[in-house]
Design a protein around this motif. Structure first.
Motif: not given
Ligand code: NBP
Length: 479
Positions: A400, A330, A224, A374, A396, A230-231, A227-228, A377
């Motif tokens: 999502e 998410y 994970w 994130f 966006t 990412d933290s 991907g989006r 964004r």
């Protein structure tokens, strides 16, 4: 002693010591001071070669070591110690000098201190600092409040020692006057609580419903993290879950007592949100979940209560479920940030701070605990539309969430059926559904309030305020 230090740090526990070293490593001369002088001596003995430190023992020496206007940073335990230190140093300062409080102060205290010191001509700069001791040393995310004038003098120094985002931008901005910096730091911590709770729920679902062992869950979090999601928090989750206890050979997470503690900033976020009338339900559930976990006796007395036992899934089903959990995590994360940014906007309005939400998301991109891809964004969303009423109004994010919602609902339905507590996921989805509902039962609530308390209501078809004579012939009158 020459007045050569560009900044002074008093309070040399983990945070103050590392911030002082960070300033020194960046070429500044740093005066250092601590109530217990041995800490000052230890710092210089251990790290003196890293840069120019001026070790001082008395308050007078410390103040005398600073170039004018003086920049004096306080890094002591928040609360009474901060007031005690201000009381000690303020009489030694002159108009134009700056006191920077980098502790985790309540923003209302910061407002009071700023007001009191302003009368003396001293700039009080309440500054949120996030990143823990590592961040303090290598580059934290910094959220200063206070006057514009003080930022003109301090900003370049803070920019130098702060974390840098991937595009090289320093993670510091002048958040706004008086308590704005500490307010934003408070909400940062509230969001951090929500992030951690949501990650915890995902972990528990992956264990109890999907049937994965901690090391396998760690691998899923590692994936994970590419991907989006990412933290930093996802990254350290994988580290903690793959750690094995040396004494027992068991997964570390299985030998730690499952009662979460808290220092108070999450609680403040919720208390203030209640005052401001901002629904931060996801953050509130995160605070309450920690509180519930700590009620050991209540939990022990409740173990016999009836409910389903989760039945772990088979291989292919488990993998498909894990993908759905990612979607739920998410989507819920978008909601907690939406709630946090709403609170910042409401605080800004209440206290006249004019906070740039895009700039706040930009300085959280590195250095702090909630740093994440994130946030880039979120910044893009606010840059595109600075008056964005809510993150969910951004196309966006709305798209999502729309794509994630079937899985989000399915994960929650499974959790409910199998008796796995998911207060964070559930609060986030209810918030989302609450916002999108064409009609809410609030109309019924208004009717009840009017019935028992003559509290009046408004109508959908006419201007005005009305009351129904419930105890009489039930005619409607203008109120
Ligand atoms: P602590 O919060 O543990 O505070 C210890 C420091 O406060 C020591 O220097 C101590 O001096 C000093 N102090 C106390 Br306690 N009472 C005092 C008094 N009456 N007068 C003068 N000094 C006093 O240190 P920390 O963990 O380094 O945190 C510092 C600040 O940064 C806190 O406000 C904290 O909330 C905030 N913060 C911490 C983190 C973190 O990750 N730890 C992150 C972000 C922000 P002594 O040595 O003489 O006892």
């Amino acid at each position: 002693m020459s007045s050569s230090a560009q900044i002074g740090v008093t309070g040399l526990a983990v945070m103050g010591r590392n911030l002082a070293r960070n300033f020194a490593r960046n070429g500044y001369t740093v005066a250092v001071h601590n109530r217990t002088a041995s800490r000052t001596r230890d710092l210089v003995k251990e790290f003196g070669q890293e840069g120019d430190f001026v070790a001082t023992e008395t308050a007078e020496e410390f103040v005398a070591a600073l170039e004018r206007p003086r920049r004096l940073m306080i890094m002591v335990k928040a609360g009474d110690p901060t007031d005690a230190v201000i009381k000690e140093f303020a009489p030694l300062l002159e108009p134009g000098d700056m006191i920077i409080d980098g502790g985790n102060a309540h923003f209302a205290d910061t407002r009071r201190r700023e007001r009191e010191l302003r009368e003396q001509g001293i700039h009080f700069v309440g500054t949120g600092i996030s990143g823990g001791e590592e961040g303090a040393l290598h580059g934290p995310s910094i959220m200063p409040g206070g006057s514009k004038e003080s930022y003109a003098s301090l900003g370049p120094m803070l920019e130098k020692i702060s974390a840098k985002a991937k595009d090289g931008a320093p993670c510091v901005t002048h958040v706004g006057p008086d308590g704005a910096g500490h307010f934003v730091k408070m909400v940062h911590n509230g969001i951090e609580y929500a992030d951690m709770q949501l990650i915890g729920e995902a972990y528990q679902l992956l264990r109890d419903v999907a049937g994965y062992a901690p090391a396998q869950v760690a691998d899923i979090f590692r994936t994970w993290n590419t991907g989006r999601l990412d933290s930093y928090l996802i990254e350290i989750t994988a580290e903690v879950l793959s750690h094995v206890d040396a004494a027992t050979g068991k997964p570390f997470v299985d030998v730690v007592v499952d009662q979460a503690e808290q220092k108070g900033t999450g609680r403040w976020t919720v208390q203030i949100a209640l005052d401001l009338g901002v629904p931060v339900s996801g953050i509130a559930e995160a605070v309450f979940a920690r509180s519930l976990s700590g009620h050991a006796a209540l939990r022990a007395a409740s173990r016999h209560l009836a409910g389903p036992q989760p039945a772990p899934l088979s291989g292919a089903e488990a993998a498909a479920f894990a993908d759905r959990v990612e979607q739920a995590l998410y989507a819920s994360k978008i909601v907690s940030y939406t709630q946090g940014f709403h609170e910042i906007a409401a605080g800004g309005e209440e206290y006249g701070w004019d906070i740039d939400q895009g700039a706040v998301s930009a300085i959280w991109r590195a250095g702090c605990i909630i740093r994440a891809a994130f946030l880039d964004r979120i910044r893009a969303a606010y840059d595109a539309r600075p008056d964005l009423p809510s993150l969910l109004s951004d196309e966006t994010f709305a798209r999502e969430i729309a794509a994630a919602q079937d899985d989000w609902r399915e994960v929650l339905a499974t959790a409910v059926r199998q008796g796995v507590p998911t207060p964070g996921f559930a609060a986030a989805l209810s918030y989302y559904d609450g916002l999108r509902a064409p009609r809410l039962p609030a109309a019924l609530t208004q009717g009840q309030r009017d019935f028992f308390g003559a509290h009046t209501y408004r109508r959908v078809d006419r201007e005005g305020t009305f009351h129904t004579l419930w105890g009489g012939d039930r005619t409607e009158v203008s109120a």
